[in-house]
Write an enzyme that holds these catalytic residues in place. Structure first.
Site, mmCIF file in Angstrom:
data_model
loop_
_atom_site.group_PDB
_atom_site.id
_atom_site.type_symbol
_atom_site.label_atom_id
_atom_site.label_comp_id
_atom_site.label_asym_id
_atom_site.label_seq_id
_atom_site.Cartn_x
_atom_site.Cartn_y
_atom_site.Cartn_z
ATOM 1 N N SER A 147 20.824 34.812 28.268
ATOM 2 C CA SER A 147 20.419 36.045 28.937
ATOM 3 C C SER A 147 20.373 35.807 30.438
ATOM 4 O O SER A 147 20.035 34.699 30.891
ATOM 5 C CB SER A 147 19.039 36.488 28.454
ATOM 6 O OG SER A 147 18.558 37.582 29.216
ATOM 7 N N TYR A 173 10.231 34.427 27.158
ATOM 8 C CA TYR A 173 11.594 34.669 26.671
ATOM 9 C C TYR A 173 12.614 34.144 27.674
ATOM 10 O O TYR A 173 13.602 33.498 27.306
ATOM 11 C CB TYR A 173 11.793 36.168 26.426
ATOM 12 C CG TYR A 173 13.198 36.579 26.058
ATOM 13 C CD1 TYR A 173 13.659 36.449 24.753
ATOM 14 C CD2 TYR A 173 14.071 37.116 27.012
ATOM 15 C CE1 TYR A 173 14.940 36.841 24.405
ATOM 16 C CE2 TYR A 173 15.347 37.510 26.679
ATOM 17 C CZ TYR A 173 15.782 37.365 25.375
ATOM 18 O OH TYR A 173 17.068 37.741 25.042
#
Length: 241
Positions: A139, A153
């Protein structure tokens, strides 16, 4: 050799788009999913409609036994040539000071340990079979940090980036390529706020959020022969973020 690729988290969003793209590009596909058997079987049906073979296999990627069962099931279709590590969860959404430990622990188990366990099994199998390719889905959060939303995350995805670089060097001599795609904000149901991609558009240089198919194209290229000299690559597909 016939291409057979395992895609974890393949029942929805980016994973489902990857499965469809790989089938169109000539791969047989094993759809790994966590809970939604109906959605996973629908993706497998989409793959079969292209003339390729497909299985849907339920798996908790953070469980070593489950990962082995996933790869054993895939072996029924032939030699696994590719792995797409895509299964992930966001965990708690909000400032780190308010995050619960159990939610963060689960996110780390799936987003980091799950990738490591799947890659470990893929490397073991691919070393014996003469090579293959792994693509990790990371990501843009890995470098942006996601403050106020999910720092844990982002930290997990930074671990995925580091894993990609290290493992690629470790297994290059075995004919195994390891690369990574780092998506930005994408229109999927991953977001706690379904409208977040639209709201984020003004912060993205290209002025819009991405589509799952745009990530799928990058993954397919990294698995292809056209990317034969690419390993250790972190390909950012984030609209300029």
């Amino acid at each position: 050799m016939r291409q057979l690729t395992i895609v974890t988290g393949g029942s929805r969003g980016i994973g489902a788009a990857i499965c469809a793209r790989l089938a169109a590009d000539g791969h047989d596909v094993v759809v790994g999913y966590a809970s939604d058997a109906t959605a996973a079987e629908a993706v497998a049906t989409t793959v079969r409609e292209t003339g390729r073979r497909s299985l849907a296999v339920r798996v908790d990627t953070s469980d070593e036994g489950d990962v082995d069962r996933l790869f054993d099931a895939a072996a029924e279709l032939g030699t696994v040539t590719g792995l797409v590590n895509n299964a992930g969860v966001s965990g708690p959404n909000g400032p780190l000071a308010e995050a619960d430990a159990d939610g963060m622990r689960r996110a780390l188990e799936v987003n980091v340990l799950g990738y490591l366990l799947c890659a470990r099994r893929a490397v073991r199998d691919m070393t014996r079979s003469g090579g293959g390719a792994v693509v990790n889905v990371s990501s843009a959060a890995a470098t942006l940090g996601s403050p106020g939303q999910y720092v844990h995350y982002a930290a997990a995805k930074a671990a995925v980036d580091t894993m990609t670089v290290g493992l690629s060097k470790e297994v290059a001599a075995d004919g195994i390529r390891v690369n990574c795609v780092a998506p930005g904000v994408i229109w999927t149901d991953f977001h706690a706020d379904p409208q977040r991609p639209g709201k984020m558009a003004a912060t993205i240089p290209m002025g819009r959020a991405g589509q799952p198919e745009e990530i799928a194209g990058a993954v397919s290229w990294l698995l292809s022969g056209d990317a034969s000299f690419a390993t250790g690559t972190i390909m950012r597909v984030a609209g300029g973020m």
